[in-house]
Scaffold this motif. Sequence first.
Motif, PDB file in Angstrom:
ATOM      1  N   HIS A 121       0.594  -1.405   0.251  1.00 42.36           N
ATOM      2  CA  HIS A 121      -0.209   0.056   0.074  1.00 42.36           C
ATOM      3  C   HIS A 121       0.733   1.102   0.128  1.00 42.36           C
ATOM      4  N   THR A 122       1.548   1.488   0.858  1.00 46.98           N
ATOM      5  CA  THR A 122       2.812   2.441   1.280  1.00 46.98           C
ATOM      6  C   THR A 122       3.459   2.337  -0.484  1.00 46.98           C
ATOM      7  N   ILE A 123       4.327   1.093  -0.272  1.00 44.02           N
ATOM      8  CA  ILE A 123       4.807   1.401  -1.719  1.00 44.02           C
ATOM      9  C   ILE A 123       3.936   2.300  -3.647  1.00 44.02           C
ATOM     10  N   LEU A 124       2.919   1.230  -3.743  1.00 43.29           N
ATOM     11  CA  LEU A 124       2.181   1.671  -4.562  1.00 43.29           C
ATOM     12  C   LEU A 124       1.468   3.591  -4.284  1.00 43.29           C
ATOM     13  N   SER A 125       1.284   3.959  -3.190  1.00 44.40           N
ATOM     14  CA  SER A 125       0.709   5.216  -3.001  1.00 44.40           C
ATOM     15  C   SER A 125       1.818   6.549  -3.371  1.00 44.40           C
ATOM     16  N   THR A 126       3.075   6.003  -3.646  1.00 50.11           N
ATOM     17  CA  THR A 126       3.806   6.694  -3.659  1.00 50.11           C
ATOM     18  C   THR A 126       3.999   7.765  -5.411  1.00 50.11           C
ATOM     19  N   ASP A 127       3.449   6.351  -6.238  1.00 47.53           N
ATOM     20  CA  ASP A 127       3.027   7.169  -7.285  1.00 47.53           C
ATOM     21  C   ASP A 127       1.738   7.613  -8.131  1.00 47.53           C
ATOM     22  N   LYS A 128       1.620   9.142  -8.295  1.00 42.39           N
ATOM     23  CA  LYS A 128       0.976   9.661  -8.826  1.00 42.39           C
ATOM     24  C   LYS A 128      -0.330   9.370  -9.560  1.00 42.39           C
ATOM     25  N   ASP A 129       0.309   8.114 -10.498  1.00 45.05           N
ATOM     26  CA  ASP A 129      -0.558   7.296 -11.062  1.00 45.05           C
ATOM     27  C   ASP A 129      -1.167   5.684 -10.955  1.00 45.05           C
ATOM     28  N   ILE A 130      -1.448   5.763  -9.543  1.00 48.18           N
ATOM     29  CA  ILE A 130      -1.507   4.444  -8.806  1.00 48.18           C
ATOM     30  C   ILE A 130      -2.551   4.995  -7.589  1.00 48.18           C
ATOM     31  N   GLU A 131      -3.693   4.731  -7.430  1.00 45.79           N
ATOM     32  CA  GLU A 131      -4.733   4.582  -6.240  1.00 45.79           C
ATOM     33  C   GLU A 131      -5.142   3.498  -5.267  1.00 45.79           C
TER      34      GLU A 131
ATOM     35  N   ASN B 109      -1.691 -11.900 -15.445  1.00 45.29           N
ATOM     36  CA  ASN B 109      -0.926 -11.118 -16.133  1.00 45.29           C
ATOM     37  C   ASN B 109       0.138 -11.087 -15.609  1.00 45.29           C
ATOM     38  N   GLY B 110       0.688 -11.291 -14.103  1.00 45.16           N
ATOM     39  CA  GLY B 110       1.829 -10.912 -13.706  1.00 45.16           C
ATOM     40  C   GLY B 110       2.355 -12.381 -12.285  1.00 45.16           C
ATOM     41  N   PHE B 111       3.416 -12.462 -12.473  1.00 47.46           N
ATOM     42  CA  PHE B 111       3.779 -12.745 -10.830  1.00 47.46           C
ATOM     43  C   PHE B 111       4.799 -11.728 -10.154  1.00 47.46           C
ATOM     44  N   LEU B 112       4.865 -12.041  -8.729  1.00 48.19           N
ATOM     45  CA  LEU B 112       5.793 -11.008  -8.521  1.00 48.19           C
ATOM     46  C   LEU B 112       5.758 -11.311  -6.838  1.00 48.19           C
ATOM     47  N   LEU B 113       7.769 -11.224  -6.796  1.00 46.31           N
ATOM     48  CA  LEU B 113       7.979 -11.805  -5.767  1.00 46.31           C
ATOM     49  C   LEU B 113       7.857 -10.622  -4.547  1.00 46.31           C
ATOM     50  N   LYS B 114       7.448 -10.903  -3.515  1.00 45.65           N
ATOM     51  CA  LYS B 114       7.394  -9.828  -2.666  1.00 45.65           C
ATOM     52  C   LYS B 114       8.511  -8.481  -2.008  1.00 45.65           C
ATOM     53  N   ASN B 115       9.761  -9.462  -2.947  1.00 46.24           N
ATOM     54  CA  ASN B 115      11.081  -8.816  -2.407  1.00 46.24           C
ATOM     55  C   ASN B 115      11.970  -8.126  -3.150  1.00 46.24           C
ATOM     56  N   LYS B 116      10.575  -7.657  -4.195  1.00 47.26           N
ATOM     57  CA  LYS B 116      11.490  -6.863  -5.179  1.00 47.26           C
ATOM     58  C   LYS B 116      11.486  -5.080  -4.892  1.00 47.26           C
ATOM     59  N   GLU B 117      12.163  -4.242  -5.681  1.00 42.92           N
ATOM     60  CA  GLU B 117      12.161  -3.179  -4.740  1.00 42.92           C
ATOM     61  C   GLU B 117      11.084  -3.020  -5.366  1.00 42.92           C
ATOM     62  N   ALA B 118      10.745  -1.163  -4.779  1.00 46.39           N
ATOM     63  CA  ALA B 118       9.745  -0.366  -5.055  1.00 46.39           C
ATOM     64  C   ALA B 118       9.265   0.097  -6.399  1.00 46.39           C
TER      65      ALA B 118
ATOM     66  N   ILE C 282       6.237  -1.106  -9.278  1.00 50.66           N
ATOM     67  CA  ILE C 282       5.393  -0.070  -9.536  1.00 50.66           C
ATOM     68  C   ILE C 282       5.189  -0.913 -10.782  1.00 50.66           C
ATOM     69  N   LEU C 283       6.357  -0.638 -11.467  1.00 54.62           N
ATOM     70  CA  LEU C 283       6.276  -1.422 -13.038  1.00 54.62           C
ATOM     71  C   LEU C 283       5.768  -2.592 -13.674  1.00 54.62           C
ATOM     72  N   THR C 284       5.848  -3.073 -12.466  1.00 56.61           N
ATOM     73  CA  THR C 284       4.776  -4.983 -13.216  1.00 56.61           C
ATOM     74  C   THR C 284       3.317  -4.284 -13.486  1.00 56.61           C
ATOM     75  N   VAL C 285       3.232  -3.234 -11.773  1.00 58.44           N
ATOM     76  CA  VAL C 285       1.751  -2.868 -11.448  1.00 58.44           C
ATOM     77  C   VAL C 285       0.988  -1.923 -13.024  1.00 58.44           C
ATOM     78  N   LYS C 286       2.367  -0.458 -13.629  1.00 59.88           N
ATOM     79  CA  LYS C 286       1.639  -0.565 -14.556  1.00 59.88           C
ATOM     80  C   LYS C 286       1.684  -0.702 -16.727  1.00 59.88           C
ATOM     81  N   GLY C 287       2.421  -2.567 -16.368  1.00 65.73           N
ATOM     82  CA  GLY C 287       2.795  -3.019 -17.092  1.00 65.73           C
ATOM     83  C   GLY C 287       1.613  -3.964 -17.175  1.00 65.73           C
ATOM     84  N   CYS C 288       0.944  -4.706 -15.364  1.00 65.94           N
ATOM     85  CA  CYS C 288      -0.039  -5.226 -16.622  1.00 65.94           C
ATOM     86  C   CYS C 288      -1.276  -4.275 -16.178  1.00 65.94           C
ATOM     87  N   ALA C 289      -1.310  -3.356 -16.093  1.00 70.05           N
ATOM     88  CA  ALA C 289      -2.275  -2.022 -15.778  1.00 70.05           C
ATOM     89  C   ALA C 289      -3.087  -1.796 -17.961  1.00 70.05           C
ATOM     90  N   LYS C 290      -1.308  -2.434 -18.600  1.00 70.25           N
ATOM     91  CA  LYS C 290      -1.956  -1.958 -20.049  1.00 70.25           C
ATOM     92  C   LYS C 290      -2.290  -2.940 -20.727  1.00 70.25           C
TER      93      LYS C 290
END
Length: 209
Positions: free
Chosen positions: A20-30, A101-110, A114-122
């Motif tokens: 929640h904290t990591i994703l909320s730092t990006d203005k394009d994500i809610e 659309n994606g598979f993400l490890l929880k220990n990945k960098e912020a 964010i890039l994974t989320v944006k890519g899958c959103a597209k």
Amino acid sequence: MKPIRILVADDHAVIRDGFHTILSTDKDIEVTAVAKDGTEALVQLKQHKPDVALLDWDMPGINGMEVMQKAIEEELRSSFIILSSYHDDQLAIEAFKKGANGFLLKNKEAENIILTVKGCAKGKLVFPAESAAGLRRSLIIKHNNIFSSLSEAEDEVLACVAEGMKNKEIAESLYLSEGTVRNYISSLYKKLKVKTRSEAISLYKSRHY
């Protein structure tokens, strides 16, 4: 432009809060919803209809993979990212086969999260580089005889495109020049009557799942 609306579902509060904290730092994500288990995740999916749902695969009760399958069956139109604490090729391949659309490890960098989320959103498929070879083999095997108009080489290139690989990555993986990859992509676009990567991926997935 509307922000990308996100659901985060994980049974560990620290993980939920961290994403929640990591994703909320990006203005394009809610982040519009969070859930502590699979049952709650399904409720939140129906209520909020997020663009992207991050689902822990190992939640108690209904796990993330099962949540995704139920959501797909009910035609809830989200992109799904399966979360895992560790890398597992078979788990990543299973997630793809079931519609992720994606598979993400929880220990990945912020930045990676964010890039994974944006890519899958597209509509892109975003999986760890470590799983690329296994995913490609799986894609090619399932792809055989589906698009009879494509050559074997075009099959392989399309499988890589469906993985979300860039032309340079495809060239390196298949030991081709970037120019040859571009030619194959142009050719398969014409044969499949599509104009973009997203259209090719959507058509590919529609024929398999």
